[in-house]
Design an enzyme around this catalytic site. Structure first.
Site, PDB file in Angstrom:
ATOM      1  CB  CYS A 241      -0.180  49.889  71.153  1.00 33.35           C
ATOM      2  SG  CYS A 241       0.744  48.328  71.540  1.00 33.35           S
TER       3      CYS A 241
ATOM      4  CB  CYS B 213      -0.005  58.282  59.269  1.00 34.56           C
ATOM      5  SG  CYS B 213       1.126  58.985  60.752  1.00 34.56           S
TER       6      CYS B 213
END
Ligand code: ZN
Length: 401
Positions: free
Chosen positions: A201, A359
Site C-alpha cells: 500500500c 519508481c
C-alpha cells in the site's frame, strides 16, 4: 465448530454485567441472537489484533465498543502523518507517539471496561505461539507476506481462527481461516509471490475508507464467532471492490496437500518467514527498497555522478501518470512507461543502452528489472530508494510522497 461459539461456557458463567454495562449494551441485549448470554460471551472473550494500523483501527474500536473483554495489540511502529487518512484510532495529536499507546487511549475512551494488553515487539517465529496462545481469536491486520504466513501457521498449529483481511488501492478481501473447520491461508496460497511483484500500500496507495470497511468486516466475523451466530466466512473469500461497489465471493476448499493443515502437514513448527518469502517482515515505506536482492542497483549519488560526467543512461520511470505529476526526472530525460505497460512497449527500449529503472521507492522498478532480464535486457540498474530518495539526497525541490 459448535454453534455455541468459541468461548468456554465455564468462563462465560464466571462473568456478569453491571448496571452501567447493561445500559451500554442495551441495543445488543434486546436482540435475541445476542442477549445476555451473547453479551457475557463477548465479555469473556479475548481477541488479539496484529497491527494497530488501517485494519486494526476499526477492528479494535468496534470490538471494544461491542464489549469484548480483553483486546491484545501487537505493533512496534509510531504514528506518522501519512497514517492518518485511514488509521482512525490515531489522531493528529498522536503523530510521533507509539501506536499502541495511542490505540489504548482511544479504546479506553470508547469503553473503559475493556482490558487492553500491548505487545510492542515485532511478531516473530520465536514469540508468535506464546503471544497467540492466551487469545480466542487472532485478527490479521498486517500488510506483509512474512507476517501473514507466520500468523497463518501459528493459528493452524494452535487450532485458533485467523480472521484475515487485506487491502490494496480500491479493493479488499476478507476470510476466516480456521483449519479445524475449513481451509487455511496456505490452502489458498501455498507459496508467497516473488519479492517485489506485489506492490505494498505504501507503493500503490490505498483509499482511506477501504480498511474501514474490511477491518469492520473482520470485527463482525470475530463477534459472530464469539457469540456463535450466523454463517462465518470460513471456506469463503469475500472480495470487495469500492469503485464498482460490489461484493463477490469465492468458495475455498481445504487442500488435502496443504503443507500446514493438510493430511500430511510438513509444517510442524514455525519457520523463518523472511527467508521463505524472500523479503523482510516490514511495513514501512522503505521496505520495498530493501527487497532488491539479486537486482543490480545504483544509488542516487552514483547516478548523479554518472549523469554529470555525461554517461549515456536512459532513466525509465515505471510509476503511474498520477505519480509522475507529483515528481519526475523528466528534466534528466526520464521516460514514463507504467509498470503494467512495459512489456507492450519493449520495442521502444534499446537493450544495448544502459537503463536505470526508477519508481517511488524501488520495489516496482526491481520487479520490472526481473521481467526485462528474462527478455534479454542485460544493462539494467535499479535506482535505490526510487525518486523519493533522489529527492532527499540530490534534489530537494522535488516533492517526497
Ligand atoms: Zn491449509
Amino acid at each position: 465448530m459448535s454453534s455455541q461459539g468459541l468461548i468456554d461456557p465455564a468462563a462465560v458463567a464466571g462473568v456478569g454485567l453491571s448496571g452501567e454495562e447493561i445500559r451500554r449494551y442495551n441495543r445488543h441485549l434486546i436482540m435475541p441472537e445476542i442477549g445476555m448470554v451473547g453479551q457475557r460471551k463477548l465479555k469473556a472473550a479475548s481477541v488479539l489484533l496484529i497491527g494497530a494500523g488501517g485494519l486494526g483501527s476499526p477492528a479494535a474500536m468496534y470490538l471494544a465498543a461491542a464489549g469484548v473483554g480483553r483486546l491484545g495489540l501487537i505493533d512496534y511502529d509510531t504514528v506518522d502523518d501519512s497514517n492518518l487518512h485511514r488509521q482512525i484510532i490515531h489522531g493528529t495529536r498522536d503523530v510521533g507517539r507509539s501506536k499502541l499507546e495511542s490505540a489504548r487511549e482511544s479504546i479506553h475512551d470508547i469503553n473503559p471496561h475493556v482490558r487492553v494488553e500491548l505487545y510492542e515487539v515485532p511478531l516473530t517465529s520465536a514469540n508468535a505461539l506464546e503471544l497467540f496462545r492466551p487469545y480466542d481469536i487472532i485478527i490479521d491486520g498486517t500488510d506483509n507476506f512474512p507476517t501473514r504466513y507466520l500468523t497463518n501457521d501459528a493459528c493452524v498449529l494452535l487450532g485458533k481462527p485467523n480472521v484475515y483481511g487485506s487491502i490494496f488501492r480500491f479493493e479488499g478481501q476478507a476470510s476466516v481461516f480456521h483449519a479445524a473447520a475449513g481451509p487455511c491461508y496456505r490452502c489458498l496460497f501455498p507459496e508467497p509471490p516473488p519479492p517485489g511483484l506485489v506492490p505494498s500500500c505504501a507503493e500503490g496507495g490505498v483509499l482511506g475508507v477501504l480498511p474501514g470497511i474490511i477491518g469492520t468486516i473482520q470485527a463482525t466475523e470475530a463477534i459472530k464467532l464469539i457469540v456463535g451466530i450466523g454463517q462465518p466466512l470460513i471456506g469463503r473469500l469475500l472480495l470487495y471492490d469500492a469503485l464498482a461497489m460490489t461484493f463477490d465471493e469465492i468458495r475455498l476448499r481445504k487442500n488435502p496437500d496443504c503443507p500446514a493443515c493438510g493430511e500430511h502437514p510438513t509444517i510442524t513448527a514455525l519457520i523463518d518467514y523472511e527467508q521463505f518469502c524472500g523479503m523482510p517482515a516490514h511495513d514501512h515505506s522503505d521496505y520495498a527498497a530493501r527487497t532488491n536482492g539479486g537486482v543490480p542497483s545504483i544509488t542516487p549519488g552514483e547516478l548523479k555522478r554518472r549523469l554529470d560526467r555525461g554517461d549515456d543512461l536512459l532513466i525509465l520511470d515505471v510509476r503511474e501518470p498520477e505519480e509522475w505529476a507529483i515528481s519526475n526526472l523528466g528534466g534528466l530525460g526520464a521516460v514514463l512507461i507504467p509498470m503494467g505497460q512495459v512489456l507492450e512497449h519493449l520495442d521502444e527500449l534499446d537493450p544495448a543502452r544502459e537503463i536505470v529503472v526508477q519508481c517511488r521507492s524501488g520495489g516496482r522498478s526491481a520487479a520490472v528489472i526481473l521481467e526485462l532480464q528474462q527478455r534479454g535486457f542485460g544493462k539494467l540498474l535499479n535506482l535505490e530508494g526510487g525518486i523519493n530518495r533522489w529527492a532527499l539526497e540530490i534534489d530537494p525541490s522535488l516533492l517526497v510522497y
